[in-house]
Design an enzyme around this catalytic site. Structure first.
Site, PDB file in Angstrom:
ATOM      1  N   HIS A 660       0.837  -1.691   0.209  1.00 36.28           N
ATOM      2  CA  HIS A 660       0.153   0.316  -0.103  1.00 36.28           C
ATOM      3  C   HIS A 660       1.055   1.348  -0.145  1.00 36.28           C
ATOM      4  CE1 HIS A 660       1.281  -0.710   4.308  1.00 36.28           C
ATOM      5  NE2 HIS A 660       1.077   0.417   4.458  1.00 36.28           N
ATOM      6  N   ASP A 662       1.327   5.111   2.223  1.00 35.49           N
ATOM      7  CA  ASP A 662       0.347   5.910   2.998  1.00 35.49           C
ATOM      8  C   ASP A 662       0.090   7.308   2.662  1.00 35.49           C
ATOM      9  OD1 ASP A 662       1.144   3.926   4.496  1.00 35.49           O
ATOM     10  OD2 ASP A 662       3.031   4.537   5.106  1.00 35.49           O
ATOM     11  N   HIS A 712       4.280  -0.342  -0.144  1.00 33.72           N
ATOM     12  CA  HIS A 712       5.258  -1.267   0.788  1.00 33.72           C
ATOM     13  C   HIS A 712       4.273  -2.043   1.632  1.00 33.72           C
ATOM     14  CE1 HIS A 712       3.911   2.344   2.761  1.00 33.72           C
ATOM     15  NE2 HIS A 712       3.714   1.066   4.114  1.00 33.72           N
ATOM     16  N   ARG A 722       4.126  -8.710  17.704  1.00 31.00           N
ATOM     17  CA  ARG A 722       5.249  -7.096  17.383  1.00 31.00           C
ATOM     18  C   ARG A 722       3.784  -6.051  17.365  1.00 31.00           C
ATOM     19  NH1 ARG A 722       6.136  -5.389  10.922  1.00 31.00           N
ATOM     20  NH2 ARG A 722       8.152  -4.245  11.868  1.00 31.00           N
TER      21      ARG A 722
END
Ligand code: NAG
Ligand code: NAG
Ligand code: NAG
Ligand code: NAG
Ligand code: NAG
Ligand code: NAG
Length: 731
Positions: A660, A662, A712, A722
């Site tokens: 995607h 940002d 990314h 995480r």
């Protein structure tokens, strides 16, 4: 102040030859105890090389409570006894003065010269108010200018004449000396026979009584050789400088006198340390860590902790468990005891007072961040009855002492306050009020401050009560006090001075205002109120090396990687989110954002949801913007972001994020935990460059352009959980 001395110097070099030689002047004074005031008197006497003889040392004081009532006869008796062996020296000049509240501001030559100029054999100090018997006023000769009435605090005269006057004494030790001398003076025959006068214009004796209201100009006192007290506090202030105690050229000239050399002692003194937590206090664990790191043998420390806050019980519990065996003793009084602050402080102080092996009492409030590990040693070495280290609010003029008092006993700024706080004048300062941190000798607690209840007085706050009581021990005659309300204090012959030292950096005061304890890790919210402590706790220790050592990596084109958050910041942020607990679940429908739809949703919690968005944006402006400017030179970020959130990746919820862009000019992505330890897998892949970063480092941030070039994806987390913190900056 230095000019004062140069002027004296010039005058007495001129007159020296035609006047009495300084050996002809003998100073007599009465002191039954070596008080702080006495030491100060002797210091000034030694500075000018006066020949001083002390009368009555070690004797019990029977002269009464001079401040409240009449008294002082013991001084006359002692002087009379001393004169027996001195009166045969015709040209000997006797200077008889009080010592607890007096300093010399000029030398013997100057005083002899002024005395000779009076053309009398016997000269008394003068004051503006008649005491103790006002009915005698009309018998006084009138004066055209100057002060009309006799003050017995200073007498100078030829030995035979001094003897003639004191030989008339046949009263008791607690009878009034001033009344005795006054009756002689107002008798015209005696006055002539003794060739006696008063120092109406304060040529020799300067009495500060009643001067409090004046704006004090040091020039006004240039010609005066002595300074008496009251207002005691102003007098104490002057005595920080005169005679030559401190000046601009040499700084403090007496600070190294009478030091204790700890390295010469067989063992370290025993200290009772009292820690007071009297309100919710940010950075308490850091306070305790700093305290533990003080350089002092722990087996010489008795610890007393008063904690009035339920909120801090977890911190104290941990501190106690980890350290209960390292100190000589360890006592905690918690909120369940429901002690007032005054009661708690009395209790802590009493532990030292009652324990004869306690050499020092070291009181420290939880808002004092000690940054100097030598603090306790340095204070002990300075060897004062009461001394505190200067601590200030970072970047502010707020400190733990007051340089002066207003007439109603509250804060007033002294002329030197700012210079002391800013370290432009360095020394050990006699001051009227201090709080937060101080050291008192056990001896002082068992003698001068033996009253158990020093922290409770009227409705004053406990520190005010203590300082008021310590000050009261030193304050002289009340009768000329411009404000009887604030100075109705007893005269005691046991002065204790309070000192503050700024000879070293010791630490700082933190702000306890606006401390909201309704979050889980409340210090995270302190970025505005206590920025320095926030930075020390939450910013990565190597952050500044980004700028100094170029500590910055570029693992993929235009993806920059640098340390920014500390371990604690990462842990607390994760805890905060888990404590809040409402993870979004990674659904497309999202009521939190405008439009209500997220095309590439993560399982996250927004900073806004935990009420942390203002603090987070401030963090971005303070700590991210400078890095942006370094790596994308010429781009000035507004440091603005709507989307600030913590993402959770875990195999059984959401493990990865598909490729995607940002909605940001640039994105920061900070790893909040450790690969290998807390999770397996994870990382980030930038498609255009076929470049992955698979070993994120806890506390390090990526910074990369958000749109167009940097498509990314989040690589799958294969085990464990995480966490990352993300902001879309300048959307
Ligand atoms: C005091 O003594 C001086 C000499 O020292 C003399 O000149 C003066 O007249 C005397 N004053 C009185 C009032 O006796
Ligand atoms: C604690 O003391 C205050 C004031 O002395 C009193 O109002 C309060 O009820 C006390 N609380 C407890 C739990 O004893
Ligand atoms: C303290 O924080 C809580 C939770 O964010 C908030 O609801 C409350 O208004 C804050 N209190 C004050 C006094 O700011
Ligand atoms: C800071 O950098 C030094 C030197 O590279 C390193 O040894 C140290 O571990 C770093 N500190 C942290 C907390 O990563
Ligand atoms: C991407 O890089 C990997 C190794 O890093 C390589 O095996 C692969 O062929 C590359 N793919 C492309 C499309 O260049
Ligand atoms: C996953 O993590 C747990 C504990 O974190 C560990 O016990 C386990 O061995 C891990 N599994 C794999 C496949 O690494």
């Amino acid at each position: 102040f230095p000019t004062l001395h140069s002027i004296f110097f010039l005058t007495y070099t001129f007159y020296f030859s035609i006047f009495l030689s300084p050996e002809k002047l003998l100073v007599l004074t009465v002191a039954t105890q070596e008080t702080d005031g006495f030491h100060r008197f002797m210091q000034s006497a030694n500075y000018f090389k006066f020949n001083v003889k002390v009368l009555g040392m070690g004797e019990e004081w029977k002269g009464g409570d001079v401040g409240r009532s009449i008294g002082g006869g013991q001084k006359v008796r002692l002087l009379k006894e001393a004169m027996d062996s001195l009166a045969n020296q015709e040209d000997l000049v006797i200077l008889f003065v009080d010592s607890y509240d007096l300093i010399f501001a000029g030398g013997p030559e100057e005083i002899l010269r002024k005395f000779q100029q009076t053309n009398h054999k016997l000269v008394f100090a003068a004051e503006g108010i008649i005491w103790p018997d006002p009915r005698l006023a009309e018998k006084y000769p009138s004066v055209r200018s100057g002060k009309r009435f006799l003050n017995s605090g200073g007498i100078i005269g030829y030995a035979p004449y001094i003897q003639k006057i004191v030989n008339q004494w046949d009263l008791h030790d607690n009878d009034d000396d001033q009344l005795f001398y006054t009756k002689i003076y107002v008798d015209p025959l005696q006055r002539e026979r003794l060739n006696m006068t008063l120092d109406h214009k304060c040529e020799i004796f300067q009495n500060l009584n009643g001067a409090l209201g004046d704006i004090i100009k040091i020039n006004k006192y240039l010609k005066c050789l002595f300074i008496f007290s009251l207002p005691q506090i102003y007098f104490n202030y002057l005595a920080n400088y005169i005679p030559n105690v401190w000046n601009y050229e040499q700084g403090c000239t007496i600070c190294d006198q009478d030091m204790v050399d700890l390295s010469q002692l067989k063992e370290f003194p025993q200290v009772t340390v009292a820690i007071y937590i009297e309100q919710p206090t940010p950075f308490l664990p850091e306070f305790l860590e700093r305290f533990l790191s003080l350089d002092y043998p722990k087996d010489k420390l008795n610890i007393f902790v008063h904690n009035s806050e339920v909120y801090h019980e977890k911190h104290i519990q941990k501190f106690w468990e980890e350290n209960k065996d390292v100190f000589r003793s360890f006592k905690v009084v918690g909120p369940e005891e429901n002690l007032t602050q005054g009661e708690a402080r009395n209790m802590g102080m009493d532990l030292c007072r009652k324990d004869l092996s306690c050499d020092y009492y070291f009181s420290i409030d939880a808002d004092v961040m000690l940054t100097n590990r030598q603090t306790l040693k340095l204070l002990i070495e300075q060897n004062r009855k009461i001394i505190g280290p200067l601590v200030t609010r970072h970047g502010k003029l707020w400190s733990n002492f007051w340089g002066a008092l207003s007439l109603d006993g509250y804060y007033a700024r002294s002329e030197d306050y700012i210079d002391i706080v800013q370290g432009k004048r360095v020394g050990v300062w006699n001051i009227p009020f201090m709080a937060h941190i101080y050291l008192i000798t056990g001896q002082t607690l068992r003698n001068e401050l033996k009253e158990r209840n020093v922290f409770v007085l009227e409705r004053l706050d406990p520190d005010m009560a203590l300082c008021r009581k310590a000050r009261d021990l030193t304050v002289q005659r009340e009768r000329e006090s411009p404000s009887p309300e604030s100075f109705h204090m007893l005269r005691s012959r046991q002065g204790v001075f309070m000192y503050v030292t700024n000879r070293h950096e010791f630490g700082r005061l933190i702000s306890t205002a606006n401390y909201n304890t309704s979050h889980y890790n409340n210090d995270l919210w302190q970025i505005f109120e206590n920025p320095l402590d926030w930075r020390e706790k939450y910013i990565h220790p190597n952050y500044t090396r980004i700028f100094t050592d170029n500590l910055l990596e570029q693992p993929c084109p235009d993806v920059f990687w640098f340390p920014v958050l500390s371990e604690k910041a990462c842990d607390e942020l994760v805890n905060e989110m888990e404590n809040y607990g409402s993870w979004s679940g990674g659904k497309h429908k999202d009521k939190r954002i405008s439009g209500g739809y997220e095309s590439v949703p993560t399982d996250d919690i927004h900073m806004k949801q935990i009420d942390f968005d203002k603090e987070w944006l401030h963090f971005i402006r303070e700590f991210i913007s400078p890095v942006t400017l370094k790596v994308f030179s010429g781009y000035y970020t507004k440091g603005y972001a709507i989307m600030n959130f913590v993402v959770k990746y875990t195999p059984n919820r959401q493990a990865y994020l598909r490729p995607h862009h940002d909605s940001s000019t640039f994105t920061i992505n900070i790893a909040l935990n450790n690969k290998g330890l807390d999770f397996q897998g994870g990382g980030c892949r930038f498609h255009r460059y076929n470049c992955s970063i698979e070993s994120p480092r806890k506390g390090w941030s990526f910074m990369h352009p958000g749109r167009l070039t940097h498509l990314h994806e989040g690589l799958p987390t294969t085990n464990g959980t995480r966490y990352i913190a993300v902001s879309f900056v300048d959307p």
